[in-house]
Write a protein that holds these residues in place. Structure first.
Motif, short mmCIF file in Angstrom:
data_model
loop_
_atom_site.label_atom_id
_atom_site.label_comp_id
_atom_site.label_asym_id
_atom_site.label_seq_id
_atom_site.Cartn_x
_atom_site.Cartn_y
_atom_site.Cartn_z
N ALA A 14 0.84 -1.20 0.00
CA ALA A 14 0.00 0.00 0.00
C ALA A 14 0.87 1.25 0.00
CB ALA A 14 -0.94 0.00 1.21
N ASN A 15 1.99 1.22 0.72
CA ASN A 15 2.92 2.35 0.71
C ASN A 15 3.52 2.55 -0.67
OD1 ASN A 15 2.54 2.96 3.42
ND2 ASN A 15 4.27 1.75 4.12
N VAL A 16 3.89 1.47 -1.34
CA VAL A 16 4.44 1.57 -2.69
C VAL A 16 3.43 2.21 -3.63
CG1 VAL A 16 5.22 0.23 -4.70
CG2 VAL A 16 6.03 -0.38 -2.42
N LEU A 17 2.18 1.73 -3.59
CA LEU A 17 1.17 2.22 -4.51
C LEU A 17 0.75 3.65 -4.20
CD1 LEU A 17 -0.98 -1.04 -4.70
CD2 LEU A 17 0.48 -0.10 -6.51
N ASN A 18 0.93 4.08 -2.97
CA ASN A 18 0.59 5.45 -2.58
C ASN A 18 1.74 6.43 -2.79
OD1 ASN A 18 -2.14 6.11 -1.05
ND2 ASN A 18 -1.64 3.97 -0.63
N ASN A 19 2.97 5.96 -2.65
CA ASN A 19 4.10 6.88 -2.55
C ASN A 19 5.13 6.78 -3.66
OD1 ASN A 19 2.91 7.60 -0.06
ND2 ASN A 19 4.12 6.08 1.05
N HIS A 20 5.00 5.78 -4.54
CA HIS A 20 6.03 5.57 -5.57
C HIS A 20 5.42 5.62 -6.97
CE1 HIS A 20 9.28 3.80 -2.85
NE2 HIS A 20 8.25 3.97 -2.05
N GLN A 21 6.15 6.27 -7.88
CA GLN A 21 5.82 6.18 -9.30
C GLN A 21 6.58 4.98 -9.86
OE1 GLN A 21 3.68 8.05 -11.14
NE2 GLN A 21 3.08 9.13 -9.26
N GLN A 22 5.85 3.93 -10.24
CA GLN A 22 6.51 2.70 -10.69
C GLN A 22 5.54 1.90 -11.55
OE1 GLN A 22 5.33 -0.50 -9.22
NE2 GLN A 22 3.66 0.76 -8.41
N ASP A 23 6.07 0.92 -12.27
CA ASP A 23 5.22 0.09 -13.13
C ASP A 23 5.41 -1.40 -12.86
OD1 ASP A 23 7.72 -0.35 -14.18
OD2 ASP A 23 7.30 0.53 -16.15
N ALA A 24 5.96 -1.72 -11.68
CA ALA A 24 6.23 -3.13 -11.36
C ALA A 24 5.00 -3.84 -10.81
CB ALA A 24 7.39 -3.23 -10.36
N ILE A 25 4.09 -3.09 -10.16
CA ILE A 25 2.95 -3.71 -9.49
C ILE A 25 1.80 -2.71 -9.46
CG2 ILE A 25 3.58 -2.99 -7.13
CD1 ILE A 25 2.93 -6.11 -6.47
N THR A 26 0.57 -3.23 -9.40
CA THR A 26 -0.60 -2.37 -9.55
C THR A 26 -1.63 -2.62 -8.45
OG1 THR A 26 -1.86 -3.99 -10.87
CG2 THR A 26 -0.30 -2.57 -12.06
N LYS A 27 -2.70 -1.82 -8.48
CA LYS A 27 -3.82 -2.01 -7.56
C LYS A 27 -4.45 -3.39 -7.73
CE LYS A 27 -5.46 2.80 -7.21
NZ LYS A 27 -6.64 3.68 -7.45
N VAL A 28 -4.47 -3.87 -8.96
CA VAL A 28 -5.04 -5.20 -9.22
C VAL A 28 -4.26 -6.26 -8.45
CG1 VAL A 28 -5.48 -6.95 -10.99
CG2 VAL A 28 -5.95 -4.53 -11.47
N ASP A 29 -2.94 -6.13 -8.40
CA ASP A 29 -2.11 -7.08 -7.66
C ASP A 29 -2.36 -6.97 -6.15
OD1 ASP A 29 -0.81 -7.95 -10.06
OD2 ASP A 29 0.37 -6.11 -10.00
N TYR A 30 -2.53 -5.74 -5.67
CA TYR A 30 -2.85 -5.56 -4.25
C TYR A 30 -4.17 -6.25 -3.92
CZ TYR A 30 -4.00 -3.37 0.21
OH TYR A 30 -4.34 -3.18 1.52
N PHE A 31 -5.17 -6.00 -4.74
CA PHE A 31 -6.49 -6.57 -4.49
C PHE A 31 -6.44 -8.10 -4.52
CE2 PHE A 31 -10.79 -7.92 -5.52
CZ PHE A 31 -11.56 -7.11 -4.70
#
Length: 560
Positions: free
Chosen positions: A377-394
């Motif tokens: 959740a910290n990565v998805l909130n605080n980092h610009q990246q293309d390695a992982i997405t909200k779909v992967d979190y869910f």
């Protein structure tokens, strides 16, 4: 006239007694079942519409070990004390209430105030009042959303002044206390504990700091025995100490101790640099363990390599996020009841029903899954990246949710949380081992019957609140919400009755506006007043309304 005067005096006396009794009862209810005087209640959801979950949990439960709040008092406690959650996926909804149901079992009243336990039965390796500090960071992150402050106020003091053992295992103590402060600001308590937190950090330095500036830990003392990577300078302990140093610096600012703040901010900065320099394997693209007597990192990726992101340690824009690709790789950590604690491609990866019942060489552990999801959740909130997405979190949270079940011998499937899982079948592995440990029965030396039942070693509700629904705790009066629900998955959800900075917060997503009749899209309310909204799922912010002086005084008194 004499009779009338006597009657009047008796009536007056009786009235005064009733008022006093009422006040006593009100204080007791507030102390034991929530803050009725502070919390006006939910704005959108009806608490009693979720009571059926609690009733069903009680029907299916074997109440073996009773502490402060027994099953028959559970709903009265929960309806006053916890945020309400509603969504279209009943597995998520049921598991959310089940985890609150399980957490309240671990609230224990002692001569030293309230504590939170890990195991319900007494286990030989625990400390005073059956406490164990290994999962205590999760206890604070999860329990910070409970309205009544007394439980965690007492628990915080216990670790440092009432006989707790805060260094028996690794423990991100200062970070956890500050995480709670971000939800429930109590400057008096947290600054009063500053000297204790500093002493705790310095004791860690005496016993675990290496000449190169990194901390080392035995894998068992990280709560991760029989690991492939073994003991050494692990991403876990170094991330915890980085988190604690940063938290101490921020608490010191609150206390007006600039020199302390600067000293611990410098410790955090140096430790951050060392973790990225010495524990990052550039070839494997992962944080690993460095043995104390070697200059080469171990040859295995382990799930605890995600711990640095739990504390926002890695630099952004430096490609460290590529490590997260391993979470969704079936040769890495992905499994139907996972994630696994070691990468599956490694030759020593194992899911064994022999030897020690607690192995971290393959089985899935809710403790690590909780850390991983908080970190993600910290990565998805605080980092610009293309390695992982909200779909992967869910998907990872969905798998974790699905794991909360047990099929009983009579065929019933019931909600369950235990120690570790077979990541491919969902079997609670340690439970299967322990129930036949000694002469085909439970062994008292291992903790007795159903040692791991309702195991309080992880978080779940905090993941729903701060990750999936996306309420991001902050020190200021800005409300920030960034749901990690992927677009198109759910048309509606609501999180209500959240006590945050002294206000009741409600987060509503209603794609059409017809479910809750509060308007289309994403909306955030504070005490029923809309403070932020957007047409689509995404990050929104709003300003908390000013509290009246009388309210501030009352909340401060209740928080002491």
């Amino acid at each position: 006239m004499g009779w009338a005067r006597r009657t009047s005096k008796l009536a007056f006396f009786f009235g005064v007694c009733c008022i006093i009794l009422s006040l006593i009862c009100t204080q007791d209810v507030a102390r034991g079942s929530g803050e009725a005087a502070v919390s006006p209640g939910p704005h959108v959801l009806q608490a009693d519409s979720f009571k059926h979950y609690i009733d069903r949990f009680a029907e299916n439960d074997e109440e073996l070990y009773v502490q402060y709040i027994p099953n028959d008092k559970a709903w009265a406690f929960l309806r006053r004390n916890v945020p309400l959650f509603e969504c279209p996926d009943k597995d998520f909804e049921r598991t959310y209430y089940f985890r609150w149901w399980a957490y309240r079992k671990h609230i224990k009243k002692t001569a030293d105030g309230f504590v939170i336990t890990e195991f319900l039965p007494k286990v030989p390796w625990s400390g005073k009042h059956n406490t164990i500090n290994c999962p205590a960071g999760h206890h604070f992150y999860e329990g910070r959303w409970i309205h009544d402050p007394q439980f965690l106020d007492d628990y915080a003091v216990f670790w440092f002044r009432k006989g707790g053992a805060p260094r028996r295992y690794s423990f991100w103590a200062a970070d956890a206390l500050r995480a709670r402060y971000l939800v429930r600001p109590n400057e008096e308590l947290i600054t009063d504990l500053l000297a204790d937190l500093i002493r705790n950090y310095e004791e860690w330095e005496k016993s675990r700091l290496e000449p190169d500036g990194l901390f080392w830990q035995i894998d068992d003392r990280d709560g991760m025995e029989v690991s492939i990577g073994g003991s050494g300078k692990r991403a876990t302990i170094n991330s915890y100490m980085y988190g604690d140093a940063g938290a101490i610096a921020k608490i010191a600012i609150l206390a007006g101790k600039k020199d302390v703040a600067e000293r611990f901010a410098d410790k955090a900065k140096k430790l951050k640099e060392l973790v990225m320099e010495k524990l990052w394997d550039e070839k494997a693209k992962f944080f690993k363990t460095l043995p104390r007597d070697k200059q080469t990192l171990v040859d295995v990726r382990e799930q605890h390599g995600y711990t640095p992101w739990y504390f926002n340690l890695p630099d952004t824009g430096a490609s460290y996020e590529v490590a997260w690709k391993q979470l969704t790789d079936p040769n890495g950590f992905y499994a139907p009841f996972g994630p696994t604690t070691a990468e599956q491609r490694h030759p020593r990866f194992a899911v064994s029903y022999k030897g020690h019942e607690c192995q971290w060489n393959g089985p899935s552990w809710p403790l690590s899954t909780s850390i991983t999801l908080t970190a993600l959740a910290n990565v998805l909130n605080n980092h610009q990246q293309d390695a992982i997405t909200k779909v992967d979190y869910f998907e990872t949270l969905r798998i974790y949710t699905k794991s909360h079940r047990l099929k009983r011998e009579d065929g019933r499937v019931v909600p369950w949380i235990d120690e570790n899982l077979n990541p491919f079948t969902g079997d609670w592995l340690s439970r299967t081992r322990l129930k036949n440990w000694k002469n085909n029965t439970w062994d008292a030396g291992k903790g007795g019957k159903e040692r791991g039942k309702d195991y309080n070693h992880s978080s779940y509700c905090d993941l729903i609140i701060t990750g999936l629904v996306g309420l991001r705790p902050r020190a200021d009066d800005v409300i920030e919400v960034n749901p990690l629900v992927p677009t198109g998955i759910w048309e509606w959800f609501c999180l209500d009755n959240i006590l945050y900075h002294g206000r009741i917060i409600t987060v509503v997503w209603d794609k059409t506006g017809r479910k809750y009749d509060k308007g289309k899209g994403l909306s955030v309310f504070a005490d029923g007043e809309k403070i932020a909204s957007a047409d689509s799922l995404g990050r929104i912010t709003g300003k908390l309304p000013q509290k009246k002086a009388a309210e501030q005084s009352h909340i401060h008194r209740r928080s002491r």
